[in-house]
Motif scaffolding. Sequence first.
Motif, mmCIF file in Angstrom:
data_model
loop_
_atom_site.group_PDB
_atom_site.id
_atom_site.type_symbol
_atom_site.label_atom_id
_atom_site.label_comp_id
_atom_site.label_asym_id
_atom_site.label_seq_id
_atom_site.Cartn_x
_atom_site.Cartn_y
_atom_site.Cartn_z
ATOM 1 N N SER A 231 9.138 -8.365 9.488
ATOM 2 C CA SER A 231 9.861 -9.406 8.798
ATOM 3 C C SER A 231 10.704 -8.881 7.647
ATOM 4 O O SER A 231 11.714 -9.459 7.301
ATOM 5 C CB SER A 231 8.874 -10.454 8.279
ATOM 6 N N SER A 232 10.307 -7.786 7.001
ATOM 7 C CA SER A 232 11.051 -7.272 5.856
ATOM 8 C C SER A 232 12.448 -6.830 6.271
ATOM 9 O O SER A 232 13.441 -7.276 5.691
ATOM 10 C CB SER A 232 10.283 -6.108 5.220
ATOM 11 N N PRO B 46 2.631 7.382 -0.787
ATOM 12 C CA PRO B 46 1.772 6.426 -0.077
ATOM 13 C C PRO B 46 2.376 6.142 1.297
ATOM 14 O O PRO B 46 3.578 5.865 1.411
ATOM 15 C CB PRO B 46 1.802 5.181 -0.976
ATOM 16 N N ALA B 47 1.587 6.237 2.341
ATOM 17 C CA ALA B 47 2.123 6.138 3.710
ATOM 18 C C ALA B 47 2.858 4.825 3.938
ATOM 19 O O ALA B 47 3.850 4.782 4.662
ATOM 20 C CB ALA B 47 0.990 6.305 4.715
ATOM 21 N N ARG B 48 2.397 3.759 3.298
ATOM 22 C CA ARG B 48 3.022 2.459 3.542
ATOM 23 C C ARG B 48 4.434 2.382 2.994
ATOM 24 O O ARG B 48 5.196 1.492 3.364
ATOM 25 C CB ARG B 48 2.164 1.347 2.942
ATOM 26 N N GLY C 274 4.712 -5.209 3.643
ATOM 27 C CA GLY C 274 4.323 -3.819 3.814
ATOM 28 C C GLY C 274 3.702 -3.204 2.586
ATOM 29 O O GLY C 274 3.759 -1.995 2.395
ATOM 30 N N GLY C 275 3.067 -4.009 1.735
ATOM 31 C CA GLY C 275 2.351 -3.461 0.586
ATOM 32 C C GLY C 275 2.728 -4.108 -0.724
ATOM 33 O O GLY C 275 1.863 -4.585 -1.457
ATOM 34 N N GLU D 129 1.285 -5.776 -6.074
ATOM 35 C CA GLU D 129 0.475 -5.245 -4.991
ATOM 36 C C GLU D 129 -0.962 -5.110 -5.460
ATOM 37 O O GLU D 129 -1.246 -5.035 -6.659
ATOM 38 C CB GLU D 129 0.999 -3.888 -4.517
ATOM 39 N N PHE D 130 -1.883 -5.091 -4.506
ATOM 40 C CA PHE D 130 -3.284 -4.855 -4.826
ATOM 41 C C PHE D 130 -3.471 -3.394 -5.209
ATOM 42 O O PHE D 130 -2.870 -2.496 -4.610
ATOM 43 C CB PHE D 130 -4.180 -5.203 -3.636
#
Length: 879
Positions: free
Chosen positions: A46-47, A209-211, A384-385, A415-416
């Motif tokens: 969606s992004s 970070p992979a995301r 995505g994050g 983000e968390f």
Amino acid sequence: MGRPPKARELYDELRTLEAKAKTACRRTGQKYSRRDVARLAGGRGSSLDRRLGEWLHEEWDNAKTPASNSSEQLIAVVRLWSEWAGERCDESRWRTLLDEAQLPRTPPRHPEAVLTGAAVLDRLAAAGRQRMVSRWIAAGAEPNDATDCADDLSLGDPRAWWSRLPETGFAVLEGDLGSGKSLSVERLHAADIAAARTDPQAAIPVFLPARQVLADLPRAVEEAATPVGDPALRPVRLVLDGLDELGLTRGEDLLAQARTLAVLHPSWRVIVTTRRGFRLTGVPVDQRHVCPALSLEEADALIARLGGRAGALERVSTEVSQALRRPLFAVIAAALQREDRHLPARQVAFLHALAERGVRLSGAPEPQARRLLTRLAAASLAAGGRAPAAQLGDADSLETLRASRLVVIRGRTVEFALPVLEQYFAGQAVLAGELPDTVLEDPDQLAIWRGGLALAVADGSWDQGSDLIQRIAARWPGAAAWAVHEAVPGPRDLVAADPGDQPLPRLTRAETVRRMQQAWDTWTDRLAPASGVLYSRGGPLTVDARWDDHRLSAQLLPRSGAGTPALQIPFEHRCLERDRRIRPVQPWYGLVAADHEAWPWHWALGLVANRLTDLCTNKDLPLPGCHPHTAERLYLTAKALLGRHERDHAPMPAEDALAVIRARLRRSSTAVRIGHNGRLVTTPAELRHLQETLESGSAVGSDGTLHRPYPEPDCGGEWIWNAYSPPQFHRLACQVLTAAVEIYRALVTAWFPLLHDTLGLTASAAQITGALQVPADPDEPPALLLSLRERIAPGAPLVDLTLVQGDDLLAMPARKLSAANGVGPAGPVSYWARPYTEHSISEPELYGDTPAINYAYAWLHDDLARLHLADPPRWPGGL
């Protein structure tokens, strides 16, 4: 200020190129949608889909000019459209046009505002420290303690246990949830920064970070490294954190790119982290390292340091004791003990306690705080994050989130601090009935929510978990199987457990059997018709079970009539009965995770996976309507019954083959299975089908003989591969692999129709590409390099192999992914499919009587194992 003229030129050219791509797709019968473009271009659904809508708005005045930091996504889209339209993609021109379309930047007021290399390193160090502090606080540490722990280099330094930390090359750091993987690589990153401060020629430290890697890893590394130094002149120390957070396919895609970077740049060091259980395809054992648990003394000391009580690991169950030896759970335990609360009895209950603490600290009414956190989980999954702050409400809402200490607010994004918190609150949203209907309709959206779904199954009641599993399994049984396996510990996870530590079952025998039966019937219904041949005795089965203290005894029994109710046949005598109609077809005895309500689903899934493993190993599924399958089975059967040697590929008289098949049918017309000389296992039904095929003449040559379905040897040699000239061997490989793809797809269509969209070679229109190497030395065996890519044109061949004579095949994947040639990785259509950038080198298995069948079953077995519907195969088929 108006936009630069080049912005309008970029807009017009993008719309023109999209129109060409759309026309080309329609001309070839393909559907076109921007959503598919977003998937294939490597963005997270969606992004990128939303960005395309903004960039290509119907009205120029309402369109947004792509920002310069979106260059990789834009180029990936342009590359895809150009390929569809049949045009050359001039990336440098597009990048220049994008740069010229930007508003001019305001120069810095002071020359010192431009960051020097030292200032960049300071910023990297501060960012790493902030990540560590945020994680410590989110896990339950007080801010001052979190700062102290982040600054204490003795906490989490992997050099204390990683004695062979590589200076260069590739390595994977695996660990369970909360084991400290990210903390370990943060320490390595900090050490790399310190080295770069003292030596201008030291390796460039990069932490990703992979995301946040949206498409091309080499490009992302280059962009991150350049502010420190030129990666073409200096080595790079790359950390890629959280590979498992991306999902099955995207994670394996990045894994392949990371390994390729290490091959392309021998002076680099590439370290990736992932949770244990992630498929590390092709990674040798010596490159895999496990993040160790804390010792009892270390865990005790950490809990006491953070305000807990010493001796926390005493008088707790084995499961809790193992959890407390992971830093995340030790920190949560300390927070609970500071509040004089008892330690939970299950791992998921620790996450409950952490979430409750955050809700309490937020200062908002509990329902409001939970709604905000679950809304953040849904928004961050979609983005995505990092979720746009505007989606979460006003300034008061953001302050509520900040006060919870569970999130990090950076600029206009939220983000968390811990990925598991995102999964936890996504799971809470699912249990609260807030799962969007669109998620269950789209396998890609389902994959994005996979962590939350697994936690919902793990945490929910029997009714909640069963309702969710059945809703998913109704359309995507493969995704349901993955969620159940991730949610519930299986018998293998409990092998080392003390039975006395396992919770006593709280169910009556009748309720136990009812739940097990419901799980068994659901799996077998959704995996039909393959589930109908899991056991040689067909028909529905009844579950019967009883508890033997902490262990479960269970059996599957054939039903009589419309359905034999469970418990009707005395359990104690079932295995001794002479009447085979009521003897069990499957006994089972062992431990189950009785403290997880969904354990019957895992129990039934384990039985199904075990039998599907046997089916793939034995290659037992008939395919009378698949020509390549029939051709190989006919050739094998004729050779076996005529006593021909396996390597004897001389043509056989068709009349002789027909005669031996008829003779065998007369002797074994009532047999269930027919074996012959250890080479052939068949059935009367298959023999009749092969007889009809021969009688029709469709498989018989013009000379009345039965030939091998593939090119035959055309020269001699000491080794079997020397019997083929290189061109003939190339034709053999192409034809066998093409037949294997056709057989694979026929197997899925005929036997696993509901898995079509979650199995690797049917979830997308993939093409096998690569090379066949025939060495100059005749004593050296040939090699296959295989990979998958998107088969753009409907008429493109299923297999496209290049014949390489005497070249270094190991250089092929490096050349294929090299950024220098302008070819980047293509994103897969489905998150559940195989990654398209994976490369595998193997010896070709082309010489037997059924090579295509062997390849097809190996690929099917491997894809079922990806969904936990089978055990991993010993040979994954070289793909």
